[in-house]
Design a protein around this motif. Structure first.
Motif, PDB file in Angstrom:
ATOM      1  N   PRO A   1      13.604   3.743 -14.329  1.00 41.73           N
ATOM      2  CA  PRO A   1      13.048   3.321 -12.639  1.00 41.73           C
ATOM      3  C   PRO A   1      11.309   4.719 -12.896  1.00 41.73           C
ATOM      4  N   SER A   2      11.294   5.507 -13.764  1.00 35.78           N
ATOM      5  CA  SER A   2       9.599   6.101 -14.136  1.00 35.78           C
ATOM      6  C   SER A   2       9.262   6.113 -15.018  1.00 35.78           C
ATOM      7  N   GLY A   3       8.412   7.316 -15.811  1.00 30.45           N
ATOM      8  CA  GLY A   3       7.617   7.007 -16.482  1.00 30.45           C
ATOM      9  C   GLY A   3       6.898   5.988 -17.042  1.00 30.45           C
ATOM     10  N   SER A   4       6.629   5.391 -18.050  1.00 30.75           N
ATOM     11  CA  SER A   4       5.980   4.363 -18.206  1.00 30.75           C
ATOM     12  C   SER A   4       6.276   2.735 -17.388  1.00 30.75           C
TER      13      SER A   4
ATOM     14  N   LYS B   1      12.496   6.236  -6.460  1.00 31.94           N
ATOM     15  CA  LYS B   1      12.530   4.948  -4.478  1.00 31.94           C
ATOM     16  C   LYS B   1      11.627   4.301  -4.303  1.00 31.94           C
ATOM     17  N   ALA B   2      10.069   4.266  -5.124  1.00 30.44           N
ATOM     18  CA  ALA B   2       9.103   3.865  -4.562  1.00 30.44           C
ATOM     19  C   ALA B   2       9.568   2.728  -5.888  1.00 30.44           C
ATOM     20  N   VAL B   3       9.634   2.858  -6.697  1.00 33.63           N
ATOM     21  CA  VAL B   3      10.347   1.594  -7.609  1.00 33.63           C
ATOM     22  C   VAL B   3      11.024   0.982  -7.117  1.00 33.63           C
ATOM     23  N   TRP B   4      11.951   1.125  -6.775  1.00 33.72           N
ATOM     24  CA  TRP B   4      12.952   0.318  -6.344  1.00 33.72           C
ATOM     25  C   TRP B   4      12.702  -0.447  -4.673  1.00 33.72           C
TER      26      TRP B   4
ATOM     27  N   PHE C   1       0.422  -1.143  -0.254  1.00 30.60           N
ATOM     28  CA  PHE C   1       0.222   0.488   0.064  1.00 30.60           C
ATOM     29  C   PHE C   1       0.713   1.745  -0.125  1.00 30.60           C
ATOM     30  N   TYR C   2       2.085   1.394   0.565  1.00 33.88           N
ATOM     31  CA  TYR C   2       2.939   2.413   0.589  1.00 33.88           C
ATOM     32  C   TYR C   2       3.359   2.453  -1.405  1.00 33.88           C
ATOM     33  N   ILE C   3       3.699   1.705  -1.745  1.00 31.65           N
ATOM     34  CA  ILE C   3       4.432   1.915  -2.887  1.00 31.65           C
ATOM     35  C   ILE C   3       3.295   2.146  -3.243  1.00 31.65           C
ATOM     36  N   PHE C   4       1.959   1.733  -3.688  1.00 29.86           N
ATOM     37  CA  PHE C   4       1.251   1.939  -3.929  1.00 29.86           C
ATOM     38  C   PHE C   4       0.877   3.014  -3.991  1.00 29.86           C
TER      39      PHE C   4
ATOM     40  N   ALA D   1       3.354  -1.105 -11.937  1.00 30.70           N
ATOM     41  CA  ALA D   1       3.845  -1.470 -10.616  1.00 30.70           C
ATOM     42  C   ALA D   1       2.918  -0.270  -9.505  1.00 30.70           C
ATOM     43  N   ILE D   2       1.946   0.869  -9.885  1.00 32.10           N
ATOM     44  CA  ILE D   2       0.786   0.861  -9.254  1.00 32.10           C
ATOM     45  C   ILE D   2      -0.095  -0.174  -9.223  1.00 32.10           C
ATOM     46  N   VAL D   3      -0.612  -0.751 -10.143  1.00 34.19           N
ATOM     47  CA  VAL D   3      -1.475  -1.883 -10.685  1.00 34.19           C
ATOM     48  C   VAL D   3      -1.378  -2.754  -9.511  1.00 34.19           C
ATOM     49  N   ASN D   4       0.374  -2.748 -10.498  1.00 33.44           N
ATOM     50  CA  ASN D   4       0.022  -4.432  -9.369  1.00 33.44           C
ATOM     51  C   ASN D   4       0.377  -4.418  -7.694  1.00 33.44           C
ATOM     52  N   SER D   5       0.952  -3.476  -7.548  1.00 35.88           N
ATOM     53  CA  SER D   5       0.763  -3.193  -6.066  1.00 35.88           C
ATOM     54  C   SER D   5      -0.339  -3.076  -5.483  1.00 35.88           C
ATOM     55  N   PHE D   6      -1.534  -2.791  -5.950  1.00 39.80           N
ATOM     56  CA  PHE D   6      -3.097  -2.666  -5.491  1.00 39.80           C
ATOM     57  C   PHE D   6      -3.044  -3.891  -5.820  1.00 39.80           C
TER      58      PHE D   6
END
Length: 291
Positions: free
Chosen positions: A163-166, A112-115, A77-80, A171-176
């Motif tokens: 580590p950013s952009g598309s 940082k969130a992608v890491w 949830f933090y990553i998302f 990562a947003i969808v999968n972390s959720f």
């Protein structure tokens, strides 16, 4: 052979000139060896773990599983949240977003969130360890092992080069989805009395399939519109999503369609056997009445 090794080394050295400087020096990122050792250690655990546990009793880890799964839900949830809020502030496009090597606070929040997302894939190796310690060897499917081992490797590539952009959207969808998944597993570890609240496991798989299909469509769309995002990453994403659609699709069919048909058949046979038993009893009783 020496020439081939040299060419591979030269190619890798060339790719290093394309890496993103924003994640340089971060834990596990600079060299591929920690990630390769991690994947190798994971596969070794999958091979040796069941052999080690063969003549041992399964461990009861319910309390540990509750803590672990709920902690992983919180981490995801933090990553998302970090990815979603920064992406919204930057007005990221879900269709095509170049990976800009800029150092603004919002962009660095995404990096940082992608890491953390990459690092969480290392922590998820514990899923397999707990299966082994509990002697749930039926859970060690090809899909499970393939998913866990490759995600750690692919996201090392992501955090080192893009580590950013598309990269942020999957990562947003999968972390959720992992928030939902680890919450489910955490609740199920509490005890059997929670089963009445856990009717939604099937829908987790459906959501995952939708996620893979959506990522594949966006990947093809990025190729179609010539998105300013590394072409090799687009092709890698598309190929990876196809493999997940095939494997998760087969899992869904086996788990929820074929298995359902099997249970229905067994139930029908059981009902027929009960009817035959009742008929036989009636025949016996009627026979005794005539004596």
């Amino acid at each position: 052979m020496a020439s081939l090794v040299r060419r591979i080394q030269d190619y890798y050295n060339w790719t290093l000139t394309l890496t993103d400087p924003r994640s340089k020096g971060w834990l596990l990122v600079d060299s591929p060896w920690p990630t390769l050792f991690g994947i190798s250690g994971y596969l070794l655990m999958v091979w040796l773990g069941p052999k080690f546990m063969k003549n041992r009793k399964p461990l009861k880890l319910n309390k540990l599983l509750v803590v672990y799964n709920l902690a992983m839900a919180v981490l995801n949830f933090y990553i998302f949240w970090q990815l979603a809020t920064a992406s919204l502030r930057l007005n990221y496009s879900i269709f095509c977003e170049p990976c800009r090597q800029v150092w603004t606070p919002n962009e660095m929040q995404i990096v940082k969130a992608v890491w953390w997302y990459y690092f969480s894939k290392l922590l998820e190796f514990s899923d397999t360890l707990f299966f082994i310690l509990r002697k749930k060897d039926n859970q060690l499917s090809f899909l499970h092992i393939y998913h866990h081992s490759t995600m750690f490797g692919f996201w090392w590539i992501g955090v080192k080069w893009v580590p950013s952009g598309s990269t942020a959207m999957p990562a947003i969808v999968n972390s959720f989805i992992h928030v939902l998944m680890y919450t489910y597993y955490g609740l199920s570890a509490i005890g059997p009395h929670m089963n009445k609240y856990l009717w939604w496991k099937r829908y987790l798989t459906i959501i995952q399939l939708i996620q893979f299909a959506g990522a594949l469509i966006l990947g093809f769309n990025g190729l179609r519109i010539d998105c300013d995002f590394p072409l090799w990453m687009q092709y890698t994403l598309c190929g990876y999503m196809v493999s997940f659609l095939v494997l998760f699709g087969r899992f869904y069919v086996n788990e929820y369609i074929e298995d359902h048909k099997k249970r229905q058949k067994e139930k029908l046979l059981s009902n027929n056997n009960n009817v035959d038993t009742i008929k036989n009893k009636n025949v016996t009783l009627n026979g005794k009445k005539h004596e």
